[in-house]
Design a protein around this motif. Sequence first.
Motif, mmCIF file in Angstrom:
data_model
loop_
_atom_site.group_PDB
_atom_site.id
_atom_site.type_symbol
_atom_site.label_atom_id
_atom_site.label_comp_id
_atom_site.label_asym_id
_atom_site.label_seq_id
_atom_site.Cartn_x
_atom_site.Cartn_y
_atom_site.Cartn_z
ATOM 1 N N UNK A 252 32.821 16.774 35.422
ATOM 2 C CA UNK A 252 33.640 18.020 35.030
ATOM 3 C C UNK A 252 34.028 18.780 36.686
ATOM 4 N N UNK A 253 33.073 18.551 37.543
ATOM 5 C CA UNK A 253 33.386 19.107 38.842
ATOM 6 C C UNK A 253 34.437 18.085 39.477
ATOM 7 N N UNK A 254 34.182 16.858 39.165
ATOM 8 C CA UNK A 254 35.190 15.810 39.692
ATOM 9 C C UNK A 254 36.584 16.125 39.391
ATOM 10 N N UNK A 255 36.858 16.495 38.011
ATOM 11 C CA UNK A 255 38.263 16.611 37.608
ATOM 12 C C UNK A 255 38.509 18.074 38.316
ATOM 13 N N UNK A 256 38.021 18.958 38.231
ATOM 14 C CA UNK A 256 38.171 20.374 39.134
ATOM 15 C C UNK A 256 38.652 20.010 40.347
ATOM 16 N N UNK A 257 37.921 19.021 40.936
ATOM 17 C CA UNK A 257 38.134 18.872 42.651
ATOM 18 C C UNK A 257 39.657 18.283 42.695
ATOM 19 N N UNK A 258 39.894 17.417 41.862
ATOM 20 C CA UNK A 258 40.990 16.664 41.707
ATOM 21 C C UNK A 258 42.187 17.634 41.672
ATOM 22 N N UNK A 259 42.060 18.601 40.686
ATOM 23 C CA UNK A 259 42.961 19.537 40.284
ATOM 24 C C UNK A 259 43.142 20.517 41.462
ATOM 25 N N UNK A 261 42.601 20.080 44.559
ATOM 26 C CA UNK A 261 43.343 19.314 45.835
ATOM 27 C C UNK A 261 44.859 19.271 45.557
ATOM 28 N N UNK A 262 45.262 19.740 44.587
ATOM 29 C CA UNK A 262 46.871 19.800 44.412
ATOM 30 C C UNK A 262 47.330 18.404 43.633
ATOM 31 N N UNK A 263 46.431 17.819 43.132
ATOM 32 C CA UNK A 263 46.922 16.615 42.474
ATOM 33 C C UNK A 263 47.476 17.246 40.903
ATOM 34 N N UNK A 264 48.575 16.354 40.733
ATOM 35 C CA UNK A 264 49.383 16.955 39.462
ATOM 36 C C UNK A 264 48.238 16.138 38.137
ATOM 37 N N UNK A 265 47.605 17.038 37.352
ATOM 38 C CA UNK A 265 46.517 16.506 36.582
ATOM 39 C C UNK A 265 47.242 15.725 35.527
ATOM 40 N N UNK A 266 48.443 16.046 35.109
ATOM 41 C CA UNK A 266 48.940 15.181 34.031
ATOM 42 C C UNK A 266 49.271 13.743 34.514
ATOM 43 N N UNK A 335 41.468 22.261 31.143
ATOM 44 C CA UNK A 335 40.617 22.177 29.954
ATOM 45 C C UNK A 335 40.499 20.999 28.960
ATOM 46 N N UNK A 336 41.602 20.474 28.671
ATOM 47 C CA UNK A 336 41.750 19.323 27.741
ATOM 48 C C UNK A 336 40.808 18.069 28.302
ATOM 49 N N UNK A 337 41.082 17.989 29.609
ATOM 50 C CA UNK A 337 40.338 16.928 30.487
ATOM 51 C C UNK A 337 38.656 17.176 30.025
ATOM 52 N N UNK A 338 38.488 18.539 30.288
ATOM 53 C CA UNK A 338 37.094 18.771 30.215
ATOM 54 C C UNK A 338 36.559 18.579 28.991
ATOM 55 N N UNK A 339 37.270 18.845 27.928
ATOM 56 C CA UNK A 339 36.936 18.675 26.525
ATOM 57 C C UNK A 339 36.531 17.160 26.343
ATOM 58 N N UNK A 340 37.574 16.350 26.724
ATOM 59 C CA UNK A 340 37.363 15.021 26.743
ATOM 60 C C UNK A 340 36.092 14.508 27.240
ATOM 61 N N UNK A 341 35.776 15.204 28.447
ATOM 62 C CA UNK A 341 34.365 14.734 28.905
ATOM 63 C C UNK A 341 33.297 14.906 28.131
ATOM 64 N N UNK A 342 33.351 16.201 27.792
ATOM 65 C CA UNK A 342 32.189 16.686 26.605
ATOM 66 C C UNK A 342 32.133 15.872 25.610
#
Length: 508
Positions: A252-259, A261-266, A335-342
């Motif tokens: 989850x931390x990893x994804x939030x960092x990606x986000x 950093x300005x990366x387009x999460x989609x 959020x959807x990516x975090x849900x996928x992780x969990x």
Amino acid sequence: MFYTKYRPQKFSEISKPNDTAFALMNQLKSEKTVHAYLFIGSRGTGKTTTARILAKSLNCKNLTKDGDPCGKCEFCEPGAIDLIEIDAASNRGIDDIRELRERVGLMPARGEFKTYIIDEVHMLTSEAFNALLKTLEEPPKHVVFILCTTEGAKVPETIKSRCQVFKFKRATVSQIVERLKEISKKEKIKIEEGALRKIAESASGGFRDAETLLQQVSEGGLDVESFVGSTVRKNHIKFVGILLSRDCKKAIEFVNKVFDDGTDLYTWTAELVKYLRDLMFVVSGVREGLLDVTQEEFSQMEDQAGKLNSADIVILVEAFNKALNDIKGSFITQLPVEIAIVTYCGETENEQNNPESFGSGGSSSLQRGEKLSNEKYSSAKYPNGKNINFDEIVERWQEVVKVAVQYNHSVQALLKATRPVGVKDGRVILEVFYAFHKERLESPKNREIVEKVLEDIFENSIGIVCVLGDIKPKTSSKVETGELTDYNVIATNTSPADIDIFDGNLPA
Ligand SMILES: [Zn+2]
């Protein structure tokens, strides 16, 4: 633009190997071209280029002995008037096709053939398709249609069946590198092969994108190091590594960092889904489709694939594919990516740490008494089976499974997912964990095979009867619906507790 400037003008200039070019040259040589072609392939794979070369070749006065246009005659000159290109994306209606049908009647201006290239043909309305179909059914002798599409599935079968269909594959990294090398040489661009490789990798199989990127790099508008393809994949490999270690927090931390950093999460998630799909191929032992993967990345993927079974990878792909679909409508983007992780960490964690929940091997095996009492057995059919010894059956069960393969692979797979739990009235009672396995095993054909195997081994006429075990692996939904039936899948869908059953090592 490089892409326009260096567009191949002959079949022989198209990057090899190219089955379509080869087949078309053969048709031209033997004058066996047809009146309608359908070219299917993703963008930048050479559909329009090939269509134009074909159009030219049809009229060329001096085809080479290989079936390539001469490049010199009046028909090979640029701007041939007997070639009409229509973009179906902007001319998709019935009137456009009606107009086309009227024009089709006109004779070619100079050559023998008039060629109509209809690009993005899947965009036509259904009325327009019907009108086109009428023309395709009785095309005038002088007309050739070349329909191009990126989405073959959207072209009606009625149209497809009137066309000779060619599928255009994405180019491999090395094919693109070769092409970029040629262009760099002609343009006198000094660029290292490593950089060309990066460009090729990030173009995911499309020449057009690769050539545009090369131009941007050579003109100084773009830095090779900024190329996403490879960097993004490294990022995904790392992320999946964290998922596989089931470190939910870190993921989850990893994804939030990606986000952050300005990366387009989609886009990032879309690439992740692509990566997971590739990984699914590796898990299933398929290498085809993994076109732009470096050797180093491939061995990392193999490493990750080794830690996954087919049920796990399906959960992963489904979870993140759902996240991808949900991102755009989500109030909190990540959020959807975090849900996928969990979801992933949660589901697989239960399986790993909690084998009890799937039944604990054989200790429960003889709690089936009540169920069995409900079954009616007739012993008449198995007169010799009355004396069968349950212990002997258990002892030699692995042998039964082994011998079954000589008769039928899927019967063997089914048997691997069962275990003998008792004998009664000349039959072995087999515990099965899925309703559909029970059904299949009890089908007359399969039952006969099993009984034949039992007879081979025990020299005794023994029947079988299946009972449904009440404990199932958690990831059983797919198996139960009967979608996954092959041997590997059955074997890999087992929970740890079931493995001894599949090995035939029965509990004492
Ligand atoms: Zn020519």
